[in-house]
Design an enzyme around this catalytic site. Structure first.
Site, PDB file in Angstrom:
ATOM      1  N   TYR A 500      13.658  11.267  -7.197  1.00  0.00           N
ATOM      2  CA  TYR A 500      13.322   9.842  -7.090  1.00  0.00           C
ATOM      3  C   TYR A 500      14.574   9.034  -6.751  1.00  0.00           C
ATOM      4  O   TYR A 500      14.708   8.516  -5.668  1.00  0.00           O
ATOM      5  CB  TYR A 500      12.673   9.346  -8.383  1.00  0.00           C
ATOM      6  CG  TYR A 500      12.152   7.931  -8.272  1.00  0.00           C
ATOM      7  CD1 TYR A 500      10.953   7.668  -7.623  1.00  0.00           C
ATOM      8  CD2 TYR A 500      12.847   6.851  -8.814  1.00  0.00           C
ATOM      9  CE1 TYR A 500      10.460   6.371  -7.513  1.00  0.00           C
ATOM     10  CE2 TYR A 500      12.365   5.558  -8.712  1.00  0.00           C
ATOM     11  CZ  TYR A 500      11.182   5.315  -8.057  1.00  0.00           C
ATOM     12  OH  TYR A 500      10.705   4.035  -7.948  1.00  0.00           O
ATOM     13  N   SER A 580       6.963   7.067  -3.457  1.00  0.00           N
ATOM     14  CA  SER A 580       7.424   5.688  -3.486  1.00  0.00           C
ATOM     15  C   SER A 580       8.890   5.634  -3.038  1.00  0.00           C
ATOM     16  O   SER A 580       9.189   5.985  -1.906  1.00  0.00           O
ATOM     17  CB  SER A 580       7.217   5.102  -4.886  1.00  0.00           C
ATOM     18  OG  SER A 580       7.335   3.706  -4.883  1.00  0.00           O
ATOM     19  N   ASP A 663      -3.119   0.740  -1.151  1.00  0.00           N
ATOM     20  CA  ASP A 663      -1.792   0.660  -1.771  1.00  0.00           C
ATOM     21  C   ASP A 663      -1.205  -0.713  -1.459  1.00  0.00           C
ATOM     22  O   ASP A 663      -0.755  -0.973  -0.344  1.00  0.00           O
ATOM     23  CB  ASP A 663      -0.884   1.763  -1.244  1.00  0.00           C
ATOM     24  CG  ASP A 663       0.430   1.848  -2.009  1.00  0.00           C
ATOM     25  OD1 ASP A 663       0.733   0.918  -2.787  1.00  0.00           O
ATOM     26  OD2 ASP A 663       1.158   2.846  -1.841  1.00  0.00           O
ATOM     27  N   HIS A 698      -1.360   3.086  -5.107  1.00  0.00           N
ATOM     28  CA  HIS A 698      -0.033   3.667  -5.214  1.00  0.00           C
ATOM     29  C   HIS A 698       0.003   4.875  -6.146  1.00  0.00           C
ATOM     30  O   HIS A 698       1.020   5.542  -6.257  1.00  0.00           O
ATOM     31  CB  HIS A 698       0.939   2.593  -5.703  1.00  0.00           C
ATOM     32  CG  HIS A 698       2.376   2.883  -5.395  1.00  0.00           C
ATOM     33  ND1 HIS A 698       2.841   3.088  -4.112  1.00  0.00           N
ATOM     34  CD2 HIS A 698       3.458   3.023  -6.210  1.00  0.00           C
ATOM     35  CE1 HIS A 698       4.139   3.319  -4.154  1.00  0.00           C
ATOM     36  NE2 HIS A 698       4.537   3.296  -5.410  1.00  0.00           N
TER      37      HIS A 698
END
Length: 727
Positions: A500, A580, A663, A698
């Site tokens: 991430y 993301s 999203d 999302h």
């Protein structure tokens, strides 16, 4: 924690499932080895802008339009999905993964209980229900009674129970409804005794806390209604705190706090357990920097609500993070990184106007993630090398004892109330689904509230933590999970690397049925705690954002090189995934090192770094990414933007882009444009496809059946290109 930051943390999507063994990892499927895949035709516009002296082409900007309202975009999505589904249908492991993930998810799952009066409220999923139900018990040992069943709210299962909170006395339940994965919420109220819904309904709430003021009503955060047809793309400004009194229409709600002169500032309210104070936390973006104000609700009620809502400022200026813990009378506790980048615990007495902060627990070697008051004690939740350590101290900070967790994993919860020694917490790891524990701080006794029955043996899987050096010599932690027989034999197997690296978000151990299916198939799973995250406090975050963002990509690339060098994965056997901000990560590292990876899955990624701030929540992200309209930031963003740096002429890994039509956090136009650019470039014979889910957002609220289907598609795709094959 502010709801927007909580939403960021909840944005991580889980993975995929079937016993597989490795074959030749560099094998190219016969269906694609002879010719380049034929993609749908995509309109390419001659749109070029000059930004800071550089000509920037954006031929697919038309794909930013809302797929729900633009017929041409909807047609493009339908054609892309058709090609992708035809390809996925040829993958021999797709049905196996779907079946095994379904089996692994088919167990009874409980959420953390929350008390209201003497009642216990908790979520439960019997196994394969699309949405978890909400249950209540009249006592700890009482029989559960179903209160809310979201599975009947929509035919496709895509309307979800999001957040919920009982009133302090347990008479009412306030809850929020999420439809189709959107960030917008509808707030409703239930009479707990009868189980009947009340007439109250609040719309246009987003990134809101649910905070009862006695049993009269509640505080919540909402934005002005968006323009017609713009609910899923328009940037949101002017969030405000409102009070809704039970039994009244939303039009009668009272404005409690707003900053019309600072439209970019967001606000949320938390009411302390004793109902004495409302704490308003304000922030301008994703950074852990906020202002704090309080309302004396006791005085407000005594005054008969005359004179509005008297607000007192405790912290002004957006310089540090101040997380409210709890209050006892006039004394209030906070966790803060003021003068403590790894956080400390402080308190303040609000009895006098000139109150000063008192340090209760100083900063330590580990990052202090959370504090709660339960009974007469404080429970401190620390992060040590991305794994949980929990400590009990008294209200003055004197240590009492540690809570023994026993192994690498993540403990969460520890909610409770002053005066009540009972708390619940969940513990999970890569090989252990969440077990819910009840802890009585008065007796020190821990018992199991809910434990899952499994279809696999956790002891058959090895969970280790390793450290490797990044490009600049920084040591990066990495979790590695494999079947024990594979680990003990030292076999190199196809490996899925996840990351991430942003927004101060910490990646910690947790269970995923999809990941377990990958492990059962004979693969390895690795998770790198790269810079930009919150695992080690402010310095770790700062080292991976703004002008330092390249460190994030270097860390992840170094993790892949380490797995190859150490013989964890064979050449051609490394695949990557991230969602993301992690989707941005995957897109960037594929551009920078296409030779390193066999396949990639960027999920709901931020792919156009020159226009991210123009849609919905994108304006918040400038804290981590910078401002595209400022030349210095533009140069950094332009250098790694996935959409703008696709390296035509190089051989790319196989790529499956995944996104969803609803999203409204990272609008799907990011993924649409990126996929179109991939397909237009000469990147070799491997497929570069996009999978667009309908009635999903999302990640949160996605029904179980959609989650299983997507996970099976993704894992079958990654397995196909890494050589992971069924036995």
């Amino acid at each position: 924690m502010p709801p927007f930051r909580r939403a960021l943390i909840a944005a991580h999507l889980v993975l995929l499932a079937e016993p597989l063994t490795a074959q030749a990892p560099d094998r190219v499927p016969m269906s694609l080895s002879q010719s380049r895949m034929a993609y749908p035709e995509t309109r390419r516009d001659d749109l070029v802008e000059t930004l800071f002296g550089e000509r920037i082409a954006d031929p697919y900007r038309w794909l930013e339009n809302d797929v729900r309202t633009d017929g041409e975009v909807a047609d493009w999505v339908a054609r892309e999905n058709a090609v992708t589904q035809r390809y996925l249908a040829t993958l021999p492991t797709r049905s196996w993964f779907a079946g095994r993930i379904r089996e692994l998810m088919d167990y009874e799952r409980f959420g953390l209980p929350m008390k209201g009066g003497k009642r216990y409220f908790y979520t439960r999923n019997s196994g394969l229900q699309n949405q978890a139900q909400l249950w209540v018990r009249e006592s700890l040992k009482g029989k559960g009674r179903l209160l809310l069943d979201p599975n009947g709210w929509a035919k496709d299962g895509a309307t979800a129970l999001d957040d919920w909170k009982p009133s302090h006395d347990g008479r009412f339940l306030l809850y929020s409804v999420q439809d189709g994965g959107s960030d917008w919420r509808v707030l409703r109220v239930l009479d707990v005794a009868t189980g009947k819904p009340m007439d109250d309904e609040v719309r246009w709430a987003k990134f809101t806390a649910l905070s009862w003021v006695g049993s009269e009503g509640f505080l919540y955060s909402r934005f002005p209604p968006p323009a017609e047809g713009q609910a899923f793309q328009q940037r949101t400004y002017n969030q405000a705190i409102w009070f809704h009194r039970l039994g009244t229409a939303q039009s009668a709600d009272e404005l409690v706090f707003a900053t019309p002169d600072q439209p970019e500032t967001g606000h949320y309210a938390k009411v302390t357990a004793d109902g004495h104070w409302a704490i308003i936390t304000s922030s301008t973006g994703t950074d852990a920097r906020n202002e704090v104000r309080v309302i004396d609700l006791t005085a407000h009620l005594k005054a008969g609500r005359k004179g509005g809502w008297p607000i007192r400022t405790l912290v002004s200026g957006f310089e540090h993070d101040w997380q409210p813990v709890e209050s006892l009378g006039s004394r209030m506790w906070f966790v803060t990184n003021s003068d403590a980048p790894r956080y400390r615990l402080v308190s303040i007495d609000l009895a006098t106007p000139e109150s000063r902060w008192t340090e209760i627990v100083p900063q330590g070697a580990d990052k202090l993630e959370q504090a709660t008051i339960v009974g007469t004690k404080l429970i401190l939740n620390y992060l040590r090398n991305a794994s949980t350590r929990a400590v009990i101290v008294d209200l003055k900070g004197k240590p009492a004892r540690q809570i023994t967790l026993g192994t690498i994993g993540t403990a969460s919860g520890f909610r409770g109330r002053p005066g009540d020694p009972e708390t619940f917490y969940a513990f999970t790891s890569f090989n252990r689904p969440s077990t819910i524990f009840r802890l009585n701080l008065a007796s020190g006794k821990t018992t199991i509230f809910a434990e899952p029955k499994l279809t696999f043996r956790p002891a058959d899987y090895a969970v280790e933590q390793r450290f490797y050096k990044s490009k600049d010599g920084t040591e990066i932690p990495l979790f590695l999970v494999r079947r024990k027989d594979i680990a003990e034999a030292g076999r190199a197997v196809p490996t899925l690397l996840y990351g991430y690296g942003g927004f101060d978000v910490s990646l910690t151990p947790g269970f995923s049925a999809a990941r377990m299916a990958w492990l059962e198939a004979g693969g390895a799973f690795a998770m790198a705690n790269i810079r930009g995250g919150g695992e080690f406090g402010k310095a770790w975050h700062d080292a991976g954002r703004l002008a330092n963002k390249q460190n994030v990509f270097d860390d992840f690339i170094a993790g892949g090189e380490y797995l190859l060098r150490e013989g964890v994965t064979p050449g051609g056997g490394l695949v990557i995934q991230g969602g993301s901000n992690g989707g941005l990560l995957v897109g960037a590292v594929v551009n920078q090192r296409p030779d390193l990876f066999a396949a990639a899955n960027p999920q709901v990624g931020v792919m156009d770094m020159l226009r991210f701030d123009r849609f919905t929540a994108g304006r918040y992200w400038v804290d981590d990414y910078g401002y595209p309209e400022r030349e210095g930031d533009f140069r950094v963003l332009r250098a790694y933007s996935p959409y703008h740096n696709i390296a035509a002429g190089k051989t790319y890994p196989a790529i499956l882009v995944t996104t969803a039509d609803t999203d409204d956090r990272v609008v799907p136009g990011h993924s649409f444009k990126y996929a179109a650019a991939l397909q237009a470039a000469d990147l070799g014979p491997k497929p570069h496809l996009i999978r667009v889910e309908t009635r999903a957002g999302h990640g949160s609220g996605k029904p179980t059946n959609k989650a299983i289907e997507e996970s099976a598609d993704v894992l079958a795709f990654l397995g196909e290109w890494s050589g992971l094959r069924p036995r």
